[in-house]
Design an enzyme around this catalytic site. Sequence first.
Site, PDB file in Angstrom:
ATOM      1  N   LYS A  52     -36.827 -14.041  21.462  1.00  0.00           N
ATOM      2  CA  LYS A  52     -36.080 -12.796  21.690  1.00  0.00           C
ATOM      3  C   LYS A  52     -35.193 -12.494  20.494  1.00  0.00           C
ATOM      4  O   LYS A  52     -35.103 -11.346  20.041  1.00  0.00           O
ATOM      5  CB  LYS A  52     -35.268 -12.896  22.995  1.00  0.00           C
ATOM      6  CG  LYS A  52     -36.174 -12.837  24.225  1.00  0.00           C
ATOM      7  CD  LYS A  52     -35.483 -13.220  25.520  1.00  0.00           C
ATOM      8  CE  LYS A  52     -36.544 -13.313  26.630  1.00  0.00           C
ATOM      9  NZ  LYS A  52     -36.005 -13.751  27.918  1.00  0.00           N
ATOM     10  N   GLN A  96     -30.643 -16.045  30.144  1.00  0.00           N
ATOM     11  CA  GLN A  96     -31.980 -16.639  30.241  1.00  0.00           C
ATOM     12  C   GLN A  96     -32.103 -17.414  31.559  1.00  0.00           C
ATOM     13  O   GLN A  96     -31.294 -18.292  31.837  1.00  0.00           O
ATOM     14  CB  GLN A  96     -32.223 -17.561  29.027  1.00  0.00           C
ATOM     15  CG  GLN A  96     -33.616 -18.158  28.984  1.00  0.00           C
ATOM     16  CD  GLN A  96     -34.721 -17.117  28.855  1.00  0.00           C
ATOM     17  OE1 GLN A  96     -34.624 -16.169  28.079  1.00  0.00           O
ATOM     18  NE2 GLN A  96     -35.776 -17.265  29.632  1.00  0.00           N
ATOM     19  N   ASP A 119     -32.643  -6.728  31.363  1.00  0.00           N
ATOM     20  CA  ASP A 119     -33.766  -7.380  32.043  1.00  0.00           C
ATOM     21  C   ASP A 119     -34.233  -6.566  33.258  1.00  0.00           C
ATOM     22  O   ASP A 119     -35.319  -6.795  33.772  1.00  0.00           O
ATOM     23  CB  ASP A 119     -33.356  -8.790  32.529  1.00  0.00           C
ATOM     24  CG  ASP A 119     -33.853  -9.892  31.608  1.00  0.00           C
ATOM     25  OD1 ASP A 119     -34.839  -9.657  30.878  1.00  0.00           O
ATOM     26  OD2 ASP A 119     -33.256 -10.989  31.619  1.00  0.00           O
TER      27      ASP A 119
END
Length: 278
Positions: A52, A96, A119
């Site tokens: 990422k 995460q 997200d």
Amino acid sequence: MTQIIDGKIISTQIKDELKSKASELKAQNIEVTLAVIQVGNDPASTVYVGNKKKACEYIGINSLSYELEESTTEEELIALINELNNNEKVNGILVQLPVPKHINEDAIIKAISPLKDVDGFHPQSVGALSIGQKGYVSCTPAGIIQLLKRSNIEIEGKECVIIGRSNIVGKPMSLLMLRENATVTIAHSKTKNLKEITKRADILIVAIGKPKMITREYVKEGAVVIDVGIHRLESGLCGDVDYDDVAPICSAITPVPGGVGPMTIAMLMNNCIESALQ
Ligand code: NAD
């Protein structure tokens, strides 16, 4: 001839488009900044976080990295999220997953401001998707829509069967296909006569988490098959679909690796650019 849907090429196109958007924003003095939080040092998470950050660098998005000890408490993590929620320089926040077991994942997802929820996991983002309002969309399903559209595969009016009902893939996928005017069926572990149902599909999206489970008995001749699964076997990477068995009978299919996988990060980057335009 079966069309192989190339996620590497399509994700690179998307990242290049985003790169020019980021430089247009820079020219207007708008910086895009993503805060990435990792708790503990699970090796798979470290690889995902690294990828990422690399994508951010490629596109021209600033990334702030927070590597927290495994022993970090839920309160400490929420305090950091609150600080980032209030930091005007930060556009997007990503924690995460999975977080260590002593931290409640739902509480963490809820703590992120819906305005910075790149997200697309916050209940407000999911709610907005379900009623067709503006909001961040979960990256893997959003990437699948891009794969279909950019491969000129029509969705409207098509029978779409999704196998899997997880919050990150199956459910948002069904809402997106509905938004694109497909007729949608969701199948799952308690579905009876799975083969009969999947054989109806013009577009079959598979997110089960079982290596090579879907063989040609589950697939209608000429169907489009999207394989979300990723498994690392001794023989290499494979998906939830038995590719060699299914590919010859379908009109289009995503390979593993190189299909859905690369799209997730591309769509995360897309959400980051959007976050700067709020
Ligand atoms: P999950 O385990 O949360 O959900 C699996 C779903 O499959 C469940 O809803 C379950 O009801 C259904 N299922 C399980 N066994 C079944 C059966 N025998 N018949 C019918 N349905 C069954 O998984 P997930 O998070 O949705 O991920 C699915 C797969 O996709 C995994 O292999 C995961 O690694 C992969 N994945 C890939 C990406 C990517 O970027 N490519 C992103 C997320 C997940």
